[in-house]
Design a protein around this motif. Structure first.
Motif, mmCIF file in Angstrom:
data_model
loop_
_atom_site.group_PDB
_atom_site.id
_atom_site.type_symbol
_atom_site.label_atom_id
_atom_site.label_comp_id
_atom_site.label_asym_id
_atom_site.label_seq_id
_atom_site.Cartn_x
_atom_site.Cartn_y
_atom_site.Cartn_z
ATOM 1 N N LYS A 1 0.836 -1.203 0.000
ATOM 2 C CA LYS A 1 0.000 0.000 0.000
ATOM 3 C C LYS A 1 0.868 1.249 0.000
ATOM 4 C CE LYS A 1 -4.424 -1.260 1.971
ATOM 5 N NZ LYS A 1 -4.549 -2.159 3.134
ATOM 6 N N PHE B 1 2.628 1.665 -3.442
ATOM 7 C CA PHE B 1 1.803 2.160 -4.545
ATOM 8 C C PHE B 1 1.191 3.529 -4.286
ATOM 9 C CE2 PHE B 1 2.312 -2.077 -6.169
ATOM 10 C CZ PHE B 1 2.342 -1.842 -7.532
ATOM 11 N N SER B 2 1.487 4.097 -3.114
ATOM 12 C CA SER B 2 1.088 5.473 -2.865
ATOM 13 C C SER B 2 2.274 6.422 -3.033
ATOM 14 C CB SER B 2 0.511 5.575 -1.449
ATOM 15 O OG SER B 2 0.497 6.899 -1.022
ATOM 16 N N LYS B 3 3.448 6.032 -2.502
ATOM 17 C CA LYS B 3 4.574 6.967 -2.450
ATOM 18 C C LYS B 3 5.706 6.644 -3.432
ATOM 19 C CE LYS B 3 2.894 8.856 1.409
ATOM 20 N NZ LYS B 3 2.181 10.133 1.354
ATOM 21 N N VAL C 1 5.932 4.254 -6.186
ATOM 22 C CA VAL C 1 5.724 3.748 -7.532
ATOM 23 C C VAL C 1 5.981 4.801 -8.608
ATOM 24 C CG1 VAL C 1 3.268 4.289 -7.459
ATOM 25 C CG2 VAL C 1 4.070 2.471 -8.962
ATOM 26 N N TRP C 2 5.798 6.072 -8.245
ATOM 27 C CA TRP C 2 5.895 7.153 -9.237
ATOM 28 C C TRP C 2 7.281 7.251 -9.849
ATOM 29 C CZ3 TRP C 2 1.152 8.544 -10.309
ATOM 30 C CH2 TRP C 2 0.178 8.416 -9.320
ATOM 31 N N ASP D 1 -7.068 3.955 -2.660
ATOM 32 C CA ASP D 1 -6.990 3.099 -3.846
ATOM 33 C C ASP D 1 -5.586 3.100 -4.459
ATOM 34 O OD1 ASP D 1 -9.629 2.747 -3.447
ATOM 35 O OD2 ASP D 1 -10.266 3.274 -5.485
ATOM 36 N N ASN D 2 -5.306 2.039 -5.194
ATOM 37 C CA ASN D 2 -4.058 1.952 -5.941
ATOM 38 C C ASN D 2 -4.264 2.603 -7.308
ATOM 39 O OD1 ASN D 2 -1.879 1.271 -7.481
ATOM 40 N ND2 ASN D 2 -1.953 -0.926 -7.018
ATOM 41 N N PRO D 3 -3.605 3.744 -7.559
ATOM 42 C CA PRO D 3 -3.834 4.442 -8.828
ATOM 43 C C PRO D 3 -3.326 3.658 -10.034
ATOM 44 C CG PRO D 3 -2.097 5.524 -7.562
ATOM 45 C CD PRO D 3 -2.646 4.441 -6.694
ATOM 46 N N PHE D 4 -2.510 2.633 -9.797
ATOM 47 C CA PHE D 4 -1.953 1.874 -10.915
ATOM 48 C C PHE D 4 -2.783 0.629 -11.226
ATOM 49 C CE2 PHE D 4 1.345 4.768 -10.037
ATOM 50 C CZ PHE D 4 2.105 4.870 -11.183
ATOM 51 N N GLY E 1 -0.795 12.157 -11.532
ATOM 52 C CA GLY E 1 0.450 11.789 -10.840
ATOM 53 C C GLY E 1 1.614 11.701 -11.807
ATOM 54 N N PHE F 1 4.982 13.915 -11.369
ATOM 55 C CA PHE F 1 6.319 13.361 -11.188
ATOM 56 C C PHE F 1 7.214 13.545 -12.415
ATOM 57 C CE2 PHE F 1 4.272 11.571 -7.540
ATOM 58 C CZ PHE F 1 5.270 11.666 -6.591
ATOM 59 N N ASP G 1 8.598 14.814 -3.488
ATOM 60 C CA ASP G 1 7.961 13.529 -3.738
ATOM 61 C C ASP G 1 6.772 13.297 -2.826
ATOM 62 O OD1 ASP G 1 9.892 13.233 -5.538
ATOM 63 O OD2 ASP G 1 10.971 11.606 -4.569
ATOM 64 N N ASN G 2 6.758 13.955 -1.675
ATOM 65 C CA ASN G 2 5.578 13.830 -0.815
ATOM 66 C C ASN G 2 4.742 15.107 -0.853
ATOM 67 O OD1 ASN G 2 4.032 12.161 0.917
ATOM 68 N ND2 ASN G 2 4.607 13.519 2.602
ATOM 69 N N TRP H 1 -5.854 14.368 -4.140
ATOM 70 C CA TRP H 1 -5.967 12.949 -3.797
ATOM 71 C C TRP H 1 -4.788 12.530 -2.911
ATOM 72 C CZ3 TRP H 1 -2.516 8.957 -4.927
ATOM 73 C CH2 TRP H 1 -2.978 7.679 -4.585
ATOM 74 N N HIS H 2 -3.566 12.939 -3.292
ATOM 75 C CA HIS H 2 -2.375 12.481 -2.578
ATOM 76 C C HIS H 2 -2.319 13.048 -1.171
ATOM 77 C CE1 HIS H 2 1.892 11.815 -1.662
ATOM 78 N NE2 HIS H 2 1.862 10.872 -2.583
#
Lengths: 591, 306
Positions: A80, A83-85, A87-88, B188-191, B206, B210, B219-220, B295-296
């Motif tokens: 989790k 895939f939030s922080k 993966v980008w 949710d998983n955006p991927f 996203g 990025f 990045d955050n 969202w983030h």
């Protein structure tokens, strides 16, 4: 991307990665047998070889244990977070190919092979999970990887490390006790040797004996072999610049700590040309070397470590450049080594890639410059010093053009390190032409001014020319003022051991139309620009600073001393009054 | 000292100050009642004053300016004065050493008084001299962080009235604008390729973030990107409740599309490194990257009825 996306959904099922790993282990076994038969590859893992032959481990290393397998809950939670922080940049499969990857230099880590730079384990081995945890916690300064401490809690960081180690790493397995070894550098039990002139001398001897300068350069500025090094994936990389220890990936937000250097020197950086030197050095020699490398890092005017800003992990910035006045009648010395220059405060100017207007510079190579300034009765001089791994001078038959902006994907910038030029290295300083008539804080726009307020910009290029330009906007061409160019004087310029030194002088008075005038005691908005010719920097594809203020230190007015004396006398009067009052009261009571 | 948890600093500071006070009061009580060591009143007062000074100077990051700390110290001094003068016994005890020095009846107090008489005027004039010197520090410039927006912006030839425009990518399953779609999907998983249109928009936003924005905003999304250190002030921190969470989505659309040069005068357009993103992104891409930022950070955009 279709197949990649398909894997994502499958990853929700744990059985998927387990079954896939069995196949991978099989593949790895086959590969290992193949490798063993090639004697030239045995040296890849000297730790393993020595253990098999019952020889001693390199000094400072002990046998360690493979980590325990994480729980399914940990992996689910780690996924989790990933895939939030993560993966980008690191990508859906952890191949270091996320949406952000192609505009990054250095590129994000590709996890699949299990190759990691910053470790406490011997060369070629997998890292400790603690190493990965520390990397996530403190980030990798000098890259886009930020510190996640304070954003992710400790459990989240441990879980995401478990997910990376046990799911995304596919070519090796942390629990594979047949093929994986842990030979751990026992850094905690070792005590650094305090630095001293003797220690630095011995460290320099190790530096010379192991020919560190071949990559890192004579003065350690990373200029020894700037263009021919590649990582395991074929991406061009450059050797570390020891004078900017705050950019060491393994600095763990503590850049002047010699333990970090000792660790990197002992374990090497897997996946890069930096080997482990543990076999060739004693522990004492490694501490001396670490002291020596640490001594090459930039210090402040008093010789202390630069103060690091905890918000940015870079040296703290003061946005003022103070120009010092020489005694009346004295003139600015031409030699940058002159005591008058040495005594002058050196300002750290942070530089960022110009990613505001096209063509944007996503891969910025000049991340700071240093500036000093002096003025005398007639002139002002600026002394610029900045590191550049290569001296770039444009050949006469090459036409300099601003390269197209790199497309967002499918074109890894890291592979393009020598694709342009070389164009000229260059540096520029910019002032509002008419700052005296602008009501603070109003200024012309920081990149080359705007149509309402123009700027006076002096640009020096590595063909040793300096020109004065008028700027009226980032997207407008700079217009040279030839009479003003003649008024600018390059007093000193030199490229040596990965560093440019440049001294530029001009009259205080505005002698030509469009010249900025310098008045002591006034804040004059100042912006800096820099170009690295081998990076394709040309035009507004460059490094930029934000607004600084240049101020010519005014002489101290006599009134200051008088006010101070008056205040002292005032306090004495109050004292006398209090004491007299007290005595009178005491006498009164006595009576 | 432990670090600050983002967004929790005021609570943390209050808790720490409370803890320090409790330790101090309990410590003084235990020393006095159980061990029979009585800390003189004047020394107690001095300790509280110095502890306050030390705490505000070294604990708070980024550091408070001297003028703010001076106000706090004056308030601490008033508090101390009220405390020592609240009971006659304490007040007498507090005054005693001061009066003893003024009267100078013993050799010790005579010497202390002599030294103070000389040191006080000298240090006062020395400090005055230092303060009167031209400071040559950074000029203080206060900009308006969220200046008043225009009534409408024109982006790529289309006019967007800020009061009535809606994000075309904040849509529910039926393709209609939805204010609440984000709430159900922040984890949710955006991927995930099977995700709903809203999450696909988030993912595309996203991608843009990025490739373009994280260099400064981090990045955050906390304003600590690779290039942030070079800028002053450092780029906006979207995880701070004072930025995105306070703003309507259309306000953010104006800021992203027009960037630094589009700011009104009070926002210091000359100093902002924010690009006018209409030069690089399509209108839809701008809406998507804004969608991603909300969202983030998990903040809902502010709406007009709030």
């Amino acid at each position: 991307m279709g197949a990649v996306g398909g894997n994502t959904t499958m990853m929700t099922d744990h059985a998927w990665w387990r079954s896939r790993r069995v196949i991978l282990i099989g593949l790895a076994l086959g590969l290992c047998t193949l490798l063993m038969s090639a004697p030239w590859l045995v040296s890849v893992a000297p730790g393993q070889e020595e253990e098999e032959e019952g020889e001693q481990l390199p000094a400072g290393f002990v046998d360690g244990e493979l980590p325990a397998e994480p729980t399914p809950e940990q992996l689910e939670n780690g996924k989790k977070v990933y895939f939030s922080k993560c993966v980008w940049c690191h990508g859906v499969e952890g191949a270091g190919d996320g949406p952000g990857a192609d505009r990054l230099w250095p590129r994000p880590r590709n996890f699949i092979q299990g190759t990691f730079k910053v470790r406490h384990t011997f060369s070629g081995e997998l890292p400790l999970l603690e190493d990965l945890f520390q990397t996530v916690t403190h980030g990798l300064p000098g890259s886009a990887m930020p510190p996640w401490d304070g954003i992710l809690n400790e459990q989240q960081r441990r879980d995401v490390v478990a997910f990376i180690a046990f799911v995304l790493i596919q070519d090796r397995a942390f629990d594979d006790d047949e093929f994986e070894y842990v030979t751990k550098l026992e850094l905690d039990t070792l005590e650094p040797i305090p630095t001293s002139p003797e220690s630095l001398e011995q460290g320099k001897a190790v530096f010379d004996r192991l020919r560190c300068a071949e990559c890192h350069g004579q003065e350690g500025r990373g200029d020894g072999n700037p263009f021919n090094l590649k990582d395991d994936w074929g991406f061009a990389i450059q050797p570390a610049d020891f004078s900017k220890c705050w950019n060491f990936r393994g600095s763990r937000q503590d850049p002047y700590n010699v333990r970090n250097i000792f660790r990197t020197f002992s374990t090497g950086l897997n996946g890069t040309p930096m080997p482990s030197f543990a076999d060739q050095t004693t522990i004492d020699e490694r501490w001396h070397l670490s002291n020596f490398v640490n001594s090459l890092c930039e210090r402040d005017d008093e010789g202390n470590p630069m103060k690091i800003d905890p918000l940015t992990d870079k040296p703290a910035i003061t946005f003022v450049v103070r120009s010092g006045f020489l005694e009346e009648g004295a003139t600015i010395p031409d030699d940058p080594q002159d005591p008058a220059w040495e005594a002058r405060e050196q300002r750290f100017i942070g530089m960022a890639g110009q990613i505001i207007h096209k063509s944007r510079n996503f891969v910025n190579k000049i991340d700071n410059i240093f500036v000093r300034s002096l003025y005398d009765d007639n002139d002002i001089a600026f002394l610029f010093e900045w590191n550049d791994r290569s001296q770039s001078i444009k050949p006469d038959d090459l036409e300099a053009v601003m390269p197209e902006e790199t497309p967002p994907s499918g074109d890894p910038i890291a592979g393009k390190i020598r694709a342009y030029g070389p164009f000229n290295d260059a540096i520029a300083i910019q002032f509002p032409t008419d700052w005296a008539n602008l009501t603070p804080p109003e200024k012309p726009r920081f990149i080359h001014g705007d149509s309402k307020n123009s700027v006076d910009l002096w640009k020096w290029e590595s063909d040793n020319t300096i020109k004065a330009y008028t700027g009226t906007g980032a997207l407008e061409p700079l217009v040279e003022r030839e009479a003003s160019s003649a008024g600018l004087q390059v007093v000193f310029s030199e490229y040596k051991d990965g560093k440019w030194t440049l001294m530029v002088k001009r009259s205080l008075a505005a002698e030509n139309e469009g010249d900025v005038e310098f008045v002591p005691g006034e804040y004059i908005p100042t912006v800096f620009f820099a170009w690295e010719g081998h990076n394709g920097d040309y035009g507004i594809r460059m490094a930029i600073s934000t607004f600084y203020s240049t101020i010519l230190e005014p002489q101290i007015p006599a009134s200051v001393a008088w006010y101070a004396i008056f205040i002292g006398i005032g306090i004495v009067i109050v004292e006398v009054w209090v004491l007299t009052g007290r005595r009178n009261r005491a006498q009164g009571k006595a009576v | 000292m432990p670090g600050f948890i983002e967004g929790m600093m005021p609570v943390q500071l209050l808790a720490e100050i409370l803890l320090i006070i409790v330790i101090f009061v309990l410590g003084a009580m235990i020393l006095d009642k159980k061990m029979g060591i009585r800390i003189p009143m004047l020394l107690q007062a001095a300790l509280v004053f110095i502890a306050g000074w030390w705490y505000y100077k070294f604990r708070i990051e980024p550091p408070l300016p001297f003028s703010v700390r001076a106000i706090y110290q004056v308030m601490i001094a008033i508090g101390i004065f009220m405390w020592v003068s609240s009971a006659e016994k304490g007040w007498t005890e507090f005054k005693r050493p001061i009066l003893a020095v003024l009267d100078a009846k013993t050799p010790l107090t005579w010497w202390v008084r002599a030294v103070l008489l000389v040191v006080l005027p000298l240090s006062a004039s020395g400090m005055a001299y230092k303060n009167l010197l031209p400071s040559l520090g950074e000029p203080i410039e206060l900009r308006t962080v969220h200046p008043a927006p225009p009534a409408a912006v024109t982006v790529h030839g289309k006019k967007f009235p800020l009061q009535t425009s809606e994000s075309p990518v904040r849509v529910d399953e039926s393709g209609e604008y939805s204010n609440h779609i984000q709430d159900a999907h922040v984890m949710d998983n955006p991927f995930d390729p099977d995700s709903i249109q809203y999450m696909q928009n988030v993912k595309e936003g996203g991608d843009i973030f990025f490739q373009n924005c994280h260099f400064c905003h981090g990045d955050n999304l906390n304003g600590r990107g690779l290039y942030a250190y070079a800028f002053n002030p450092i780029p906006a921190n979207f995880t701070d409740p004072g930025t995105l969470a306070q703003l309507q989505e259309t306000f953010v659309f104006w800021r992203v599309a027009k960037g630094g040069p589009g700011l009104p005068r009070e926002g210091f357009p000359w100093a902002s490194a924010m690009p006018p993103w209409e030069q690089h992104l399509t209108t839809e891409e701008i809406w998507k990257v804004i969608l991603f930022e909300y969202w983030h950070t998990k903040y809902p955009p502010r709406t007009w009825d709030e």
